[in-house]
Design a protein around this motif. Structure first.
Motif, PDB file in Angstrom:
ATOM      1  N   ILE A   2       0.843  -1.211   0.000  1.00 42.58           N
ATOM      2  CA  ILE A   2       0.000   0.000   0.000  1.00 42.58           C
ATOM      3  C   ILE A   2       0.868   1.247   0.000  1.00 42.58           C
ATOM      4  N   THR A   3       0.224   2.359  -0.344  1.00 42.73           N
ATOM      5  CA  THR A   3       0.902   3.650  -0.313  1.00 42.73           C
ATOM      6  C   THR A   3       0.143   4.564   0.644  1.00 42.73           C
ATOM      7  N   LEU A   4       0.889   5.132   1.573  1.00 42.32           N
ATOM      8  CA  LEU A   4       0.291   6.119   2.470  1.00 42.32           C
ATOM      9  C   LEU A   4       1.103   7.405   2.368  1.00 42.32           C
ATOM     10  N   THR A   5       0.425   8.509   2.154  1.00 47.47           N
ATOM     11  CA  THR A   5       1.120   9.792   2.182  1.00 47.47           C
ATOM     12  C   THR A   5       0.868  10.421   3.544  1.00 47.47           C
ATOM     13  N   VAL A   6       1.938  10.528   4.333  1.00 45.37           N
ATOM     14  CA  VAL A   6       1.794  11.016   5.702  1.00 45.37           C
ATOM     15  C   VAL A   6       2.482  12.370   5.835  1.00 45.37           C
ATOM     16  N   ASN A   7       1.711  13.363   6.202  1.00 49.82           N
ATOM     17  CA  ASN A   7       2.239  14.730   6.352  1.00 49.82           C
ATOM     18  C   ASN A   7       3.026  15.144   5.107  1.00 49.82           C
ATOM     19  N   GLU A  39       4.581  13.254   3.008  1.00 46.77           N
ATOM     20  CA  GLU A  39       5.649  12.349   2.594  1.00 46.77           C
ATOM     21  C   GLU A  39       5.060  10.997   2.196  1.00 46.77           C
ATOM     22  N   LYS A  40       5.463  10.535   0.997  1.00 46.22           N
ATOM     23  CA  LYS A  40       4.874   9.307   0.467  1.00 46.22           C
ATOM     24  C   LYS A  40       5.644   8.079   0.957  1.00 46.22           C
ATOM     25  N   HIS A  41       4.892   7.084   1.470  1.00 46.41           N
ATOM     26  CA  HIS A  41       5.522   5.851   1.947  1.00 46.41           C
ATOM     27  C   HIS A  41       4.888   4.652   1.258  1.00 46.41           C
ATOM     28  N   GLU A  42       5.743   3.726   0.805  1.00 52.78           N
ATOM     29  CA  GLU A  42       5.214   2.460   0.304  1.00 52.78           C
ATOM     30  C   GLU A  42       5.551   1.381   1.322  1.00 52.78           C
ATOM     31  N   LEU A  43       4.584   0.560   1.642  1.00 53.80           N
ATOM     32  CA  LEU A  43       4.855  -0.451   2.661  1.00 53.80           C
ATOM     33  C   LEU A  43       4.011  -1.696   2.426  1.00 53.80           C
ATOM     34  N   ARG A  44       4.481  -2.800   3.033  1.00 54.13           N
ATOM     35  CA  ARG A  44       3.733  -4.067   2.987  1.00 54.13           C
ATOM     36  C   ARG A  44       3.096  -4.283   4.339  1.00 54.13           C
ATOM     37  N   VAL A  45       1.814  -4.548   4.321  1.00 50.61           N
ATOM     38  CA  VAL A  45       1.128  -4.788   5.593  1.00 50.61           C
ATOM     39  C   VAL A  45       0.255  -6.023   5.470  1.00 50.61           C
ATOM     40  N   GLU A  46       0.030  -6.648   6.617  1.00 49.71           N
ATOM     41  CA  GLU A  46      -0.955  -7.728   6.645  1.00 49.71           C
ATOM     42  C   GLU A  46      -2.335  -7.102   6.488  1.00 49.71           C
ATOM     43  N   ALA A  47      -3.258  -7.887   5.991  1.00 45.30           N
ATOM     44  CA  ALA A  47      -4.613  -7.361   5.779  1.00 45.30           C
ATOM     45  C   ALA A  47      -5.225  -6.854   7.077  1.00 45.30           C
ATOM     46  N   ARG A  48      -4.845  -7.500   8.185  1.00 47.30           N
ATOM     47  CA  ARG A  48      -5.472  -7.135   9.464  1.00 47.30           C
ATOM     48  C   ARG A  48      -4.784  -5.973  10.169  1.00 47.30           C
ATOM     49  N   LEU A  60       5.861   2.861  10.224  1.00 49.24           N
ATOM     50  CA  LEU A  60       6.395   4.132   9.731  1.00 49.24           C
ATOM     51  C   LEU A  60       6.979   5.022  10.825  1.00 49.24           C
ATOM     52  N   GLY A  61       6.776   4.666  12.100  1.00 51.37           N
ATOM     53  CA  GLY A  61       7.406   5.427  13.179  1.00 51.37           C
ATOM     54  C   GLY A  61       6.706   6.722  13.566  1.00 51.37           C
ATOM     55  N   TYR A  62       5.470   6.904  13.102  1.00 47.06           N
ATOM     56  CA  TYR A  62       4.714   8.079  13.562  1.00 47.06           C
ATOM     57  C   TYR A  62       4.017   7.713  14.868  1.00 47.06           C
ATOM     58  N   THR A  63       4.735   7.899  15.973  1.00 44.03           N
ATOM     59  CA  THR A  63       4.207   7.442  17.264  1.00 44.03           C
ATOM     60  C   THR A  63       3.387   8.523  17.976  1.00 44.03           C
ATOM     61  N   ALA A  71      -5.160  -0.656   7.605  1.00 40.61           N
ATOM     62  CA  ALA A  71      -4.221   0.134   6.806  1.00 40.61           C
ATOM     63  C   ALA A  71      -4.540  -0.001   5.318  1.00 40.61           C
ATOM     64  N   VAL A  72      -4.943  -1.202   4.883  1.00 32.97           N
ATOM     65  CA  VAL A  72      -5.232  -1.386   3.445  1.00 32.97           C
ATOM     66  C   VAL A  72      -6.397  -0.517   2.996  1.00 32.97           C
ATOM     67  N   GLN A  73      -7.300  -0.206   3.926  1.00 34.65           N
ATOM     68  CA  GLN A  73      -8.429   0.664   3.562  1.00 34.65           C
ATOM     69  C   GLN A  73      -7.976   2.098   3.310  1.00 34.65           C
ATOM     70  N   ALA A  74      -6.815   2.434   3.837  1.00 34.38           N
ATOM     71  CA  ALA A  74      -6.313   3.801   3.659  1.00 34.38           C
ATOM     72  C   ALA A  74      -5.313   3.887   2.506  1.00 34.38           C
ATOM     73  N   ASP A  75      -5.198   2.799   1.746  1.00 37.16           N
ATOM     74  CA  ASP A  75      -4.255   2.786   0.609  1.00 37.16           C
ATOM     75  C   ASP A  75      -4.509   3.995  -0.292  1.00 37.16           C
ATOM     76  N   GLY A  76      -3.458   4.739  -0.531  1.00 30.33           N
ATOM     77  CA  GLY A  76      -3.562   5.899  -1.413  1.00 30.33           C
ATOM     78  C   GLY A  76      -4.012   7.180  -0.723  1.00 30.33           C
ATOM     79  N   ALA A  77      -4.301   7.100   0.566  1.00 31.58           N
ATOM     80  CA  ALA A  77      -4.855   8.277   1.249  1.00 31.58           C
ATOM     81  C   ALA A  77      -3.772   9.263   1.673  1.00 31.58           C
ATOM     82  N   GLU A  78      -4.227  10.499   1.811  1.00 34.45           N
ATOM     83  CA  GLU A  78      -3.392  11.558   2.407  1.00 34.45           C
ATOM     84  C   GLU A  78      -3.709  11.581   3.891  1.00 34.45           C
TER      85      GLU A  78
END
Lengths: 160, 797
Positions: A6-11, A13-22, A33-36, A66-73
């Motif tokens: 999936i791709t998440l753009t956080v603040n 900044e674009k991040h590509e990552l692999r996540v489990e469906a859950r 991604l370390g945004y604690t 997280a997969v539901q937020a794929d592509g989100a800002e």
């Protein structure tokens, strides 16, 4: 367990990552991604400590995969201040002693800031309704309402 | 005469415009507002594994067998342990009580259960895995076979005949049977009195619900045999000591406990729980860092609960409203194990405040502490004093009705008067100072008490029910002196420790043994040091919450940080100032009486140009080139401050409510709090403490309260089943204060962390009951939900 790219753009900044469906959005933000800044207070969508903005809407990030937020800002508390300068709402929280332990604060800021974008001269009752889904155990909310109200009334610069 | 001995005035010697007493913004805030602050769950270490704990679903059961083989075989699982593994490792494996009482039964308390589980949530096995998700997955693959046993969750029922014992050592489930006061004097007072009024009341269990769940990250280093633990702690030094002597046996000087940002505690993060010890033990077994973080649901069944009292109380009165005596009999639920202060809270912290703000010539209290198959009960904000003040304030309401007096006037008539201090109550405390009527008058003025009573009358004619609740409180804060606490059974000291150190370049470092969970200690402590030493706030660094950086401490509980911790800082600073003065006198070649200290500068009286600033002296102290003969270099002092008495914050809170008898709903129209916490270091922070305290008191009065089901498991186990108040459920608060300095505290402060929680619950309950007076309601138990009111008004019939 199936994994997804999936791709998440956080603040911004674009991040590509692999996540489990859950994997929950809050887990992806914190653990992958370390945004604690977004905190996990209940995992059941009740406390609001994990609130972030997803495509402009305030959202409890434990209620989405997280997969539901794929592509989100996504906007987190880490994106609120620029170059060390607190936003108007952050500064108002500080001035009004709107935080004590700070655990609910990131979520509270995102919820209140989103509310302030459309709120016109909100009453204290309306502010209380707006933050109703964000629990705080320290302040009794009084000073949080003060902080939000002051930004709504005085402008206080951009809220978020 | 040294400065340290020159009396204890605040801002001494002559700085009237100091930072002490001003509402400076908090230095804690920026990291918390920007998300940069690290809570324990944010701590990550290289090679870190993740712990999850399998917990009992049963309230009471014998463990027949635990099969971990399937979980162990899972990919990504590093290890699975049971209670037997911990026993076999040879560690002490014992969580101790920290307060002994005569005849106290102290059952074994292991970090993972072995023979039996005694409450829902009790840990039976531990999984360490490569991710938190994997660890949780593996929990489901552990097969635990139980033989269920009968259980008991209510303290009154627990001590009845033929109830299954929680512990074999206490067949009657009685952990202690405690008495305080003079029973004979009370019997005489009751025999002679014109009236006796009584109330049966229940103070339900509160789940603390700090917003940050408990967590720990433990890192055992094989090379140095050192254990480092980051944890959600209100008292890292106490945790260091208990991890060493109680559960793990690692020498105390090879354990470092770090409390990073801590997201609220309210008592729940004082205690040594099994889970943090299991985390550290797993790290020691595996030689790698291990992280554990409680889910909220785990918190509900493992964080120590508060309150759980059933009480019958009586008050004896004369016709003119003079109180003659008070007696109370309480059954206190302790839960399935003795948490550290679980015995102190319902005994000495409770019975000793039953005199409240009033002259009560005779008091007697009996408390039966009962084991139940429930989560352990320990101190929650207001601990013991909240329960005690609730009892006396409910009695003052029923007493006022018995003699036909206005409840405020009845209270006023019985107040301890200012000239009676220090006041020795019949409940064994010596109140340090107080001017109760002044705070009470101020609170009544704020609400316009007389007008409100008239309005109440008018509204009643319209079928509307306004209620006014007045609660007076006084509490014993600080939990010291050590000697007194020891006489009463404490197994810990009551002092606090601080180091105040000038660095060689003139900056100042203050180290404190307390530990913040949102109170803003780093701000207020800097204000104390700035005032004592005349140093700018920006030049002061305050360090807390790390046992390797701060050698000793007791921690933050019992509203003690400002009074005991702040006292230690002030005393250390005064010693520093005293040494700096000697250096100043030497270098200015002047005698003591000619040198004055003014806002950081020593100068010769009448010659302000011959001066040395204390920060310049710091430089000189470390240079060591030109010091008085025989003086050691350096400029730092350590102080252990053990107060001569508790401090006694007090005040009056007034709640004005309207109750709708049709729906049973209560709305709070107005809430006024007048608190006296002695000298105020930072009024903004004090007000914040009062706000939060009120919220928790209102929460207890109207919304909260944990309930167990028939099977002994918790029914209120999630945030949607247990009502932590939302923003729309609380009113705006009006706060004010009076200042009656504590005469024995170096700063004159009394503490404020728990005051408002103690006051708010009785104020709100009193208001609701007052509103329902036309329906002959004398008392309602908390939480007063719409259903409570509806039932009380006969809605169920």
């Amino acid at each position: 367990m199936s994994e997804h790219e999936i791709t998440l753009t956080v603040n911004g900044e674009k991040h590509e990552l692999r996540v489990e469906a859950r994997t929950l959005l809050v887990e992806a933000l914190r653990e992958e991604l370390g945004y604690t800044g977004a905190n996990v207070g209940c995992e059941t969508g009740r406390c609001g400590a994990c609130t972030v903005r997803v495509d402009g809407d305030a959202l409890k990030s434990c209620t989405r995969f997280a997969v539901q937020a794929d592509g989100a800002e996504i906007e987190t508390v880490e994106g609120l201040s620029e170059e060390g300068e607190l936003s108007g709402l952050q500064a108002s929280f500080k001035r009004n002693h709107g935080l004590q332990c700070g655990f609910c604060t990131p979520g509270m800021l995102l919820t209140a800031g989103t509310f302030l974008e459309d709120a016109e001269d909100p009453s204290r009752a309306e502010i209380r309704e707006a933050i109703e889904g964000n629990l705080c155990r320290c302040t009794g909310y009084h000073n949080i309402v003060d902080a939000v109200e002051q930004v709504a009334t005085d402008g206080g610069g951009e809220s978020l | 005469m040294s400065d340290a001995a020159e009396g204890g005035g605040v801002g001494e010697p002559d700085d009237a415009e100091g930072v002490f007493g001003s509402g400076v913004e908090r230095r804690e805030d920026i990291p918390l507002l920007t998300g940069e602050g690290d809570y324990t769950a944010d701590v990550s270490r290289p090679g870190m594994a993740h712990l999850a704990i399998r917990r009992s679903d049963h309230a009471h059961a014998r463990i027949v067998d635990i099969d971990t083989s399937e979980a162990e075989a899972m990919e990504g699982v590093a290890a699975v342990y049971t209670g037997e593994d911990v026993v076999d490792s040879g560690v002490p494996n014992s969580i101790p009580t920290a307060w002994m009482l005569p005849g106290l039964v102290t059952p074994q308390y292991r970090i993972l259960a072995t023979d039996k589980v005694r409450h829902e949530g009790s840990g039976v096995a531990a999984v360490v895995a490569e991710s938190p998700q994997r660890a949780r997955d593996a929990l489901d693959r552990i097969d635990v076979e139980y033989e269920e046993l009968d259980q008991v969750t209510e303290p009154v029922e627990a001590v009845e005949k033929d109830v299954p014992p929680v512990h074999e050592e206490a067949e009657d489930n009685v952990a202690f049977d405690f008495e305080l006061g003079d029973e004979e004097a009370v019997e005489e007072a009751f025999a002679d009195a014109d009236h006796v009024a009584s109330v049966d009341l229940r103070q339900p269990r509160i789940v603390p619900n700090a917003m940050e769940p408990r967590a720990a990250v433990a890192e055992w280093e094989d090379r140095t045999e050192k254990l480092r633990v980051w944890m959600t702690s209100q008292n890292p030094h106490l945790h260091r000591m208990l991890l060493s002597a109680g559960t793990l046996g690692v020498p105390e000087n090879r354990i470092e406990v770090i409390a990073p940002e801590v997201g609220g505690g309210f008592g729940s993060k004082i205690y040594h729980y099994p889970d943090e010890a299991v985390t550290a033990w797993c790290s020691m077994q595996l030689g790698r860092p291990v992280k554990w973080r409680a889910s909220r649901q785990e918190g509900y069944v493992t964080d120590c609960h508060g309150r759980d009292h059933d009480t019958t109380a009586e008050i004896a009165l004369d016709d003119d409203g003079t109180v003659r005596g008070v007696r109370a009999e309480t059954h206190a639920g302790l839960g399935a194990q003795l948490s550290q202060f679980g015995t102190a809270t319902p005994s000495y912290l409770y019975a000793t405040v039953l005199s409240g703000q009033y002259t009560v010539p005779a008091i007697h209290c009996r408390v039966v502490g009962a084991f139940t198959n429930t989560t352990p009960v320990d101190a929650y904000r207001g601990a013991g004093r909240a329960e005690g003040i609730y009892v006396i304030e409910r009695l003052m309401d029923v007493g006022a009705r018995a003699v036909g007096m206005d409840p405020a006037e009845f209270r006023r008539k019985n107040l301890v008067q200012p000239e009676e201090f220090p006041y020795e109550s019949a409940a064994a405390l010596v109140y340090d100072s107080g001017e109760y009527e002044r705070a009470m008058d101020k609170a009544l003025e704020h609400v316009g008490y007389e007008d409100l009573r008239e309005r109440q009358e008018r509204l009643r004619e319209e079928g509307r029910y306004l209620g006014i609740g007045v609660a007076n409180f006084v509490e014993s804060a600080g939990l010291s002196p050590s000697g007194l606490a020891g006489d009463l059974g404490s197994q810990a000291g009551g002092w606090e420790s601080s180091i105040v150190r000038f660095d060689s370049t003139g900056t100042l470092t203050v180290m404190a043994g307390t530990a913040d969970q949102g109170q803003g200690h780093r701000t207020t402590y800097a204000q104390i040091a700035a005032e004592e030493l005349g140093v700018d706030l920006e030049d002061i660094e305050v360090i807390e919450g790390d046992t390797d950086r701060i050698p000793q401490g007791m921690g933050t509980y019992g509203s003690r940080s400002a009074s005991v911790g702040g006292g230690a800082i002030a005393r250390a600073a005064r010693e520093v100032r005293s040494k700096a003065r000697e250096i100043a006198e030497h270098q200015l070649e002047a005698s003591s009486e000619d040198v004055v200290f003014d806002d950081g500068t020593f100068h010769i009286e009448g010659a302000p140009d011959r001066s040395l600033h204390i920060q310049e002296i710091a430089h000189e102290a470390y240079l060591g080139h030109d010091l008085p003969e025989g003086m050691d270099p350096g400029l730092e002092e350590t102080n252990f401050y053990d107060p001569e008495n508790f401090t006694y914050p007090f005040g009056t809170h007034v709640a004005v409510v309207e109750v709708d008898p049709e729906t049973g709903e209560t709305s709070i129209e107005e809430y006024v709090a007048v608190d006296d916490c002695g000298e105020v270091i930072n009024p903004m922070i004090v007000e914040g403490q009062v706000h939060g305290g009120i919220a928790q008191g209102i929460g207890a009065a109207l919304y909260e309260g944990a309930a167990y089901g028939d099977d002994g498991t918790l029914e209120t186990r999630r945030m949607d089943e247990y009502a932590v108040p939302h923003a729309t459920q609380l009113p705006d608060f009006e706060t004010d204060n009076t200042v009656t300095p504590s005469p024995h505290n170096p700063l004159g402060v009394k503490g404020v962390g728990e005051s408002a929680t103690i006051a708010a619950a009785p104020a709100v309950v009193s208001a609701v009951v007052d509103a329902l007076e036309p329906f002959d309601i004398e008392h309602l138990d908390m939480p007063i939900t719409p259903e409570t009111v509806w039932r009380a008004l006969g809605g169920a019939e």
